[in-house]
Design a protein around this motif. Structure first.
Motif, short mmCIF file in Angstrom:
data_model
loop_
_atom_site.label_atom_id
_atom_site.label_comp_id
_atom_site.label_asym_id
_atom_site.label_seq_id
_atom_site.Cartn_x
_atom_site.Cartn_y
_atom_site.Cartn_z
N ARG A 165 0.84 -1.20 0.00
CA ARG A 165 0.00 0.00 0.00
C ARG A 165 0.87 1.25 0.00
O ARG A 165 1.91 1.30 0.65
N CYS A 167 1.18 4.95 1.25
CA CYS A 167 0.64 5.73 2.37
C CYS A 167 1.09 7.19 2.26
O CYS A 167 2.29 7.47 2.20
N GLU A 172 -2.35 7.05 7.60
CA GLU A 172 -2.40 5.91 6.68
C GLU A 172 -1.29 4.92 6.99
O GLU A 172 -1.49 3.70 6.89
N HIS A 176 -2.21 1.05 7.99
CA HIS A 176 -1.75 -0.11 7.22
C HIS A 176 -0.83 -0.99 8.07
O HIS A 176 -0.85 -2.23 7.93
N HIS A 226 -3.63 1.31 -3.75
CA HIS A 226 -3.27 -0.08 -4.05
C HIS A 226 -2.50 -0.15 -5.37
O HIS A 226 -2.43 0.82 -6.12
N GLY A 369 -7.48 -5.41 -2.84
CA GLY A 369 -6.44 -4.45 -3.18
C GLY A 369 -5.17 -5.11 -3.69
O GLY A 369 -4.08 -4.54 -3.59
#
Length: 408
Positions: A165, A167, A172, A176, A226, A369
């Motif tokens: 991911r 961020c 974020e 995550h 993603h 994702g």
């Protein structure tokens, strides 16, 4: 005389059937060893021999192989990484143990660990994103602060963009990290997290065999944060100088990681600093790369890999030059997939090479994702980039599906 056997360790949803068919075209008898052969539908559908054995137990696999040798002449052995990259390490160890052509297991293992891979690439002067490794939330926060937001956070071991991911904020990063360490992510080994600089730029992939660049392609992803693939094309629209820089960087990666034997695919981003290596995979890329390379250049990567596995010489000369592209079909919502229409009409469009659905109606769709979000693909090829793009869009427009939201 009975045909020689090609032993395949585990299978693969997309390229497994390509290996089976390529082996059969060579007059080889494919036999799959798997912990659970029933998970690969093509084995039963195509009547392929399978041996059930715990492929995580290398001694058990050695014993199963030794038993097969009593009844079959074995031409070679290879396998697939899939979500569990460690299988290809097992392949290397088995080839070394039985004196078969194959990859160096130590080099594969180093590559399998993204942190060790980056250390080796950095030592060799290969351009890579700034990175840190972390084992807890505090270390992740500290690494993100040192590198500077945005960052990409991913498991040290894994594939298919699972757990990866981008961020943009401290919040974020924390969210995550909680996702990865809170029990929802399945770890293949002790939890270690890679925190790295977000390299912005065109995505480029180099497909290689035996230390030679076979094809350089480009890809696009769906919306951040993603990294879900949306489209792939070969060849990439690069200048001669840009192609040369990607080829040089690719060969530098192989030297740094000791990957001179067999297939590899290397992922880049073309940034303001030029090409930056995102990841080196010591194996063939999954679908649709092999199909696209064959359509674009006339080179069958799977067949050429099998040649190496059975001790023959590769022939990597391009037979022609075309543009081949694939578009992945990705749902935009969760729910029950009620129906799929237009597949046969899309496949009938001249220039469309394949329309393939990975799922069937009445399948629940829960987006993750990562690669599991993809429900199918369309592949097209033609003499020009514009024509291929038009064919692909025409075919994609014909495929429709209905997703009904889950009842709450």
């Amino acid at each position: 005389m009975a045909s020689k056997a090609l032993i395949l360790i585990e299978g693969h949803r997309s390229i497994g059937p390509l290996y089976v068919r390529a082996a059969q075209r060579r007059g080889l008898h494919p036999i799959t060893m798997s912990t659970d052969p029933t998970q690969y539908g093509y084995l039963a559908a195509e009547g392929i021999d399978a041996v059930q054995v715990d492929t995580n137990d290398i001694d058990a696999v050695k014993s199963a192989y030794s038993r097969l040798k009593l009844t079959h002449a074995v031409a070679g052995l290879t396998g697939f990484s899939g979500p569990d990259e460690s299988i290809y390490v097992t392949v290397g160890k088995l080839c070394r143990h039985f004196g078969l052509p194959g990859p160096d297991p130590t080099c594969i293992e180093q590559c399998h660990d993204k942190f060790v891979q980056r250390q080796l690439l950095a030592q060799a002067g290969v351009p890579i994103p700034d990175y840190r490794v972390a084992t807890n939330a505090m270390e992740v926060d500290s690494a993100a602060a040192e590198i500077g937001l945005p960052v990409v956070i991913k498991p040290v071991v894994g594939s298919g963009s699972s757990g990866v991911r981008m961020c943009r904020t401290v919040g974020e990063v924390a969210n995550h990290t909680r996702h990865l360490l809170g029990g929802r992510h399945i770890w293949q080994s002790s939890p270690r997290i890679l925190v790295e600089e977000f390299a912005q730029g065109q995505y480029i992939t180099a497909n290689m065999i035996g230390g030679r660049v076979v094809g350089i392609g480009t890809g696009e992803f769906g919306p951040l944060p993603h990294f879900v693939y949306r489209e792939y094309s070969f060849p990439a629209p690069l200048s001669a100088d840009e192609n040369a820089r990607i080829a040089d960087a690719s060969l530098s990666c192989l030297r740094a990681l000791g990957l001179g034997w067999g297939p590899a695919n290397i992922e880049f981003r073309w940034t303001k600093r030029g090409p930056i290596v995102i990841e080196v995979n010591p194996r063939l890329a999954g679908t649709p790369d092999p199909e696209l390379v064959q359509l674009a250049y006339g080179i069958d990567l799977v067949d050429e890999h099998i040649k190496l596995v059975i001790g023959e010489e590769c022939d990597l000369r391009a037979r022609h030059s075309r543009t081949a592209s694939a578009r992945f079909l990705v749902p935009d919502r969760d729910g029950m997939l009620e129906g799929i229409e237009g597949v046969s009409r899309a496949a009938a469009v001249p220039g469309v090479a394949e329309v393939k659905m990975y799922v069937h109606p009445n399948t629940p769709i829960v987006r993750k994702g990562d690669y599991r979000d993809l429900i199918g693909h369309v592949i097209a090829a033609s003499p020009s980039r514009d024509q291929t793009a038009a064919l692909l869009q025409q075919a994609v427009n014909l495929v429709n599906w209905t997703i009904t939201p889950f009842q709450t």
